[in-house]
Design a protein around this motif. Sequence first.
Motif, PDB file in Angstrom:
ATOM      1  N   TYR A 226       5.597   7.185 -18.671  1.00 47.62           N
ATOM      2  CA  TYR A 226       4.399   7.764 -18.071  1.00 47.62           C
ATOM      3  C   TYR A 226       4.102   7.138 -16.723  1.00 47.62           C
ATOM      4  CZ  TYR A 226       3.451   9.397 -22.806  1.00 47.62           C
ATOM      5  OH  TYR A 226       3.543  10.006 -24.022  1.00 47.62           O
TER       6      TYR A 226
ATOM      7  N   ASN B 189      -0.911   6.428  -9.876  1.00 47.12           N
ATOM      8  CA  ASN B 189       0.482   6.803 -10.128  1.00 47.12           C
ATOM      9  C   ASN B 189       1.407   5.610 -10.371  1.00 47.12           C
ATOM     10  OD1 ASN B 189       2.212   9.045 -10.466  1.00 47.12           O
ATOM     11  ND2 ASN B 189       3.117   8.653  -8.458  1.00 47.12           N
TER      12      ASN B 189
ATOM     13  N   PRO C  95      -0.459  15.145 -19.418  1.00 51.79           N
ATOM     14  CA  PRO C  95      -1.169  14.728 -18.211  1.00 51.79           C
ATOM     15  C   PRO C  95      -2.673  15.006 -18.368  1.00 51.79           C
ATOM     16  CG  PRO C  95       0.855  15.827 -17.611  1.00 51.79           C
ATOM     17  CD  PRO C  95       0.692  16.011 -19.108  1.00 51.79           C
TER      18      PRO C  95
ATOM     19  N   ASP D 283      -0.767  10.649 -15.520  1.00 46.70           N
ATOM     20  CA  ASP D 283      -0.485  11.535 -14.384  1.00 46.70           C
ATOM     21  C   ASP D 283       0.698  12.447 -14.690  1.00 46.70           C
ATOM     22  OD1 ASP D 283      -2.510  10.402 -12.758  1.00 46.70           O
ATOM     23  OD2 ASP D 283      -1.155   8.794 -12.156  1.00 46.70           O
ATOM     24  N   SER D 284       1.740  11.874 -15.311  1.00 41.71           N
ATOM     25  CA  SER D 284       2.914  12.663 -15.677  1.00 41.71           C
ATOM     26  C   SER D 284       3.612  11.976 -16.844  1.00 41.71           C
ATOM     27  CB  SER D 284       3.879  12.802 -14.496  1.00 41.71           C
ATOM     28  OG  SER D 284       4.413  11.542 -14.136  1.00 41.71           O
TER      29      SER D 284
ATOM     30  N   GLU E 205       7.510  11.893 -19.020  1.00 38.28           N
ATOM     31  CA  GLU E 205       8.929  12.248 -18.944  1.00 38.28           C
ATOM     32  C   GLU E 205       9.645  11.660 -20.148  1.00 38.28           C
ATOM     33  OE1 GLU E 205      12.648  11.216 -15.949  1.00 38.28           O
ATOM     34  OE2 GLU E 205      10.615  11.194 -15.138  1.00 38.28           O
TER      35      GLU E 205
END
Length: 188
Positions: free
Chosen positions: A98, A113, A132, A154-155, A157
Amino acid sequence: MKKVFIFISLAAILVLSACGNKDNANNNTNMDMGSDHSNMGDMGSMNHSGSGEVPAGLKEAQNPTYKVGDEVVIHAKHMEGMDGAKAKVVGAYDTVAYAVTYTPTTGGEPVPNHKWIIQEEIKDAGSEPLQPGTKVTMEADHMEGMKGAEGTIDSAEKTTVYMVDYTPTTGGNPVKNHQWVVESELSK
């Protein structure tokens, strides 16, 4: 007597605060804020080297692209001297990585970030990937003020994350057991 004590106390405070400011200024100028971490705040407190311990429940990757012992090149700007550095893989784990924005428990501006913390470093994250915008409490201690900090995803993966040893391209001491780089940030 009271005036002397007050004067000595004030002088000590001034001297100590000047030393602290000098250290922070040096740390801030030595960090690469690159595209991965704009406006990161005080990166001088980042634990560049780690103990090599991994969070409970983190599973070793069964078939990682880069195996333990492989020599790789890092393509990330998490900190100065990382991008283009030659590294050695010391651990490979399958998880969700993350990028998070959080406010340090020590105060100061939010850190936007931050890359990366993993599923196993988020309090009560469970086993399903978080979306997110999810509010989280971090258990990672990659930076001063991170452990226990509230943040926002934020994101996310799902990937293999790697722990690596590397020597910064800018010189300086080798970094041992750096956590984490994701597979897309490495090459042979």
